[in-house]
Every structure is written in structure tokens, then in C-alpha cells.
Design a protein around this motif. Structure first.
Motif, short mmCIF file in Angstrom:
data_model
loop_
_atom_site.label_atom_id
_atom_site.label_comp_id
_atom_site.label_asym_id
_atom_site.label_seq_id
_atom_site.Cartn_x
_atom_site.Cartn_y
_atom_site.Cartn_z
N LEU A 34 65.07 -48.55 22.90
CA LEU A 34 66.42 -48.41 23.42
C LEU A 34 66.33 -47.76 24.79
CD1 LEU A 34 68.08 -47.01 20.17
CD2 LEU A 34 68.14 -49.37 20.97
N VAL A 35 66.90 -48.39 25.80
CA VAL A 35 66.80 -47.89 27.16
C VAL A 35 68.21 -47.76 27.74
CG1 VAL A 35 65.87 -48.23 29.46
CG2 VAL A 35 64.55 -48.95 27.45
N GLU A 36 68.59 -46.52 28.02
CA GLU A 36 69.93 -46.25 28.57
C GLU A 36 69.91 -46.30 30.10
OE1 GLU A 36 69.33 -43.31 25.03
OE2 GLU A 36 68.18 -44.05 26.74
N SER A 37 71.07 -46.61 30.65
CA SER A 37 71.26 -46.58 32.09
C SER A 37 72.73 -46.32 32.38
CB SER A 37 70.81 -47.90 32.74
OG SER A 37 71.59 -48.97 32.24
N GLY A 38 73.01 -45.98 33.64
CA GLY A 38 74.39 -45.82 34.06
C GLY A 38 74.89 -44.40 34.21
N GLY A 39 74.06 -43.43 33.86
CA GLY A 39 74.48 -42.05 34.02
C GLY A 39 74.55 -41.66 35.49
N GLY A 40 75.10 -40.47 35.74
CA GLY A 40 75.19 -39.99 37.11
C GLY A 40 76.17 -38.84 37.23
N LEU A 41 76.53 -38.58 38.48
CA LEU A 41 77.45 -37.49 38.80
C LEU A 41 78.81 -38.09 39.16
CD1 LEU A 41 78.06 -34.50 39.52
CD2 LEU A 41 77.19 -35.01 41.82
N VAL A 42 79.86 -37.56 38.56
CA VAL A 42 81.21 -38.05 38.82
C VAL A 42 82.18 -36.88 38.80
CG1 VAL A 42 81.66 -38.50 36.37
CG2 VAL A 42 82.89 -39.82 38.12
N GLN A 43 83.25 -37.02 39.54
CA GLN A 43 84.27 -35.98 39.55
C GLN A 43 85.16 -36.09 38.31
OE1 GLN A 43 86.35 -36.27 43.32
NE2 GLN A 43 85.00 -34.74 44.22
N ALA A 44 85.73 -34.97 37.94
CA ALA A 44 86.67 -34.96 36.83
C ALA A 44 87.78 -35.98 37.07
CB ALA A 44 87.25 -33.57 36.64
N GLY A 45 88.11 -36.71 36.01
CA GLY A 45 89.11 -37.77 36.12
C GLY A 45 88.52 -39.14 36.42
N GLY A 46 87.25 -39.16 36.78
CA GLY A 46 86.59 -40.41 37.11
C GLY A 46 86.06 -41.15 35.90
N SER A 47 85.34 -42.22 36.17
CA SER A 47 84.83 -43.09 35.11
C SER A 47 83.35 -43.40 35.32
CB SER A 47 85.60 -44.41 35.08
OG SER A 47 86.96 -44.21 34.82
N LEU A 48 82.69 -43.66 34.22
CA LEU A 48 81.31 -44.15 34.23
C LEU A 48 81.16 -45.13 33.09
CD1 LEU A 48 78.97 -41.04 34.76
CD2 LEU A 48 79.25 -42.97 36.32
N ARG A 49 80.22 -46.05 33.26
CA ARG A 49 79.91 -47.00 32.19
C ARG A 49 78.43 -46.92 31.88
NH1 ARG A 49 79.30 -53.40 31.97
NH2 ARG A 49 80.25 -53.86 29.93
N LEU A 50 78.13 -46.50 30.68
CA LEU A 50 76.75 -46.44 30.23
C LEU A 50 76.36 -47.75 29.55
CD1 LEU A 50 76.61 -42.86 28.65
CD2 LEU A 50 76.31 -43.55 31.04
N SER A 51 75.11 -48.11 29.72
CA SER A 51 74.58 -49.30 29.06
C SER A 51 73.30 -48.95 28.31
CB SER A 51 74.29 -50.40 30.08
OG SER A 51 75.48 -50.80 30.73
N CYS A 52 73.04 -49.71 27.29
CA CYS A 52 71.82 -49.52 26.50
C CYS A 52 71.25 -50.90 26.19
CB CYS A 52 72.13 -48.76 25.23
SG CYS A 52 70.75 -48.63 24.06
N ALA A 53 70.02 -51.11 26.60
CA ALA A 53 69.32 -52.36 26.31
C ALA A 53 68.41 -52.14 25.11
CB ALA A 53 68.53 -52.81 27.51
N ALA A 54 68.53 -53.01 24.11
CA ALA A 54 67.78 -52.85 22.87
C ALA A 54 66.77 -53.97 22.71
CB ALA A 54 68.72 -52.82 21.68
N SER A 55 65.64 -53.63 22.12
CA SER A 55 64.63 -54.64 21.80
C SER A 55 63.85 -54.17 20.58
CB SER A 55 63.69 -54.85 22.98
OG SER A 55 62.99 -53.67 23.29
N GLY A 56 63.12 -55.09 19.99
CA GLY A 56 62.23 -54.72 18.89
C GLY A 56 62.70 -55.14 17.52
#
Length: 121
Positions: A4-26
Motif C-alpha cells: 500500500l503506497v500513500e500519496s497526496g499529503g502536504g501542508l495546507v491552511q486551515a479551511g483548505g482541502s487535500l486529497r490522499l490516494s493509496c495505490a494497492a497491489s499484491g
């Protein structure tokens, strides 16, 4: 071997948005529930959201209900966590996971390495 490999994290201001993704294999991704957990500094791991194999059933913790949305794309072996109206208390390392039941934290037994989400005030 499940990966399982996550991506999409980061720094954002309060009230903002982020979208995390996870690629799965196996293993056959579409047969298994997927979920997202998070762990803030000095705190235990919190079960945030879960989704069943078909995507038709979801679970959310009270702390994120109405702000976060979990979804999956079985054709692409990916699961996403759309995070809106972010708060400083959402700051944590977010982990993708898979297991045997979408709405029970104890049912998850495979984990990714995590992605950092930092929400500034």
C-alpha cells in the motif's frame, strides 16, 4: 505480498482541502475493504474512514464526518480520501490500510508507510 503506497499529503491552511490516494497491489484489491487511519504526535492511531469492497458502504469517525469522503476505484486499485474544511487538529500521519471488515478498526492488518498532513492555523 500486499503493498500500500500513500500519496497526496502536504501542508495546507486551515479551511483548505487535500486529497490522499493509496495505490494497492499484491492481492485482488476489489475483494477487500479499505480504510484510512491517522496518528498525531503523541497520540494513538485513530480509525478515520473505511469503505467496503464495492464502495457502497462507508464508515467515518465522528471527528471527520461531513468533512472527509472515502472512495475507491477498483479498476485502478486505488482508494482516496478527500479531506475538506481541514482543521489544525487534523494534522497527523495518514495511513492507508486493508483488512477483513470495513467498519472495524481491529479488522485491518495491512498498512502503508503513511503520508504527512499538516494543517496550519
Amino acid at each position: 505480498q500486499v503493498q500500500l503506497v500513500e500519496s497526496g499529503g502536504g501542508l495546507v491552511q486551515a479551511g483548505g482541502s487535500l486529497r490522499l490516494s493509496c495505490a494497492a497491489s499484491g492481492r485482488t484489491f476489489s475483494r477487500y475493504p479499505m480504510g484510512w487511519f491517522r496518528q498525531a504526535p503523541g497520540k494513538g492511531r485513530e480509525f478515520v474512514a473505511g469503505i467496503n469492497w464495492s464502495g457502497k458502504s462507508t464508515y467515518y469517525s465522528d471527528s471527520v464526518k461531513g468533512r472527509f469522503t472515502i472512495s475507491r476505484d477498483n479498476a485502478k486499485n486505488t482508494v482516496h480520501l478527500q479531506m475538506n474544511s481541514l482543521k489544525p487538529e487534523d494534522t497527523a500521519v495518514y495511513y492507508c490500510a486493508t483488512g477483513s471488515s470495513y467498519d472495524r478498526a481491529s479488522a485491518y492488518n495491512y498498512w502503508g508507510q503513511g503520508t504527512q498532513v499538516t494543517v496550519s492555523s
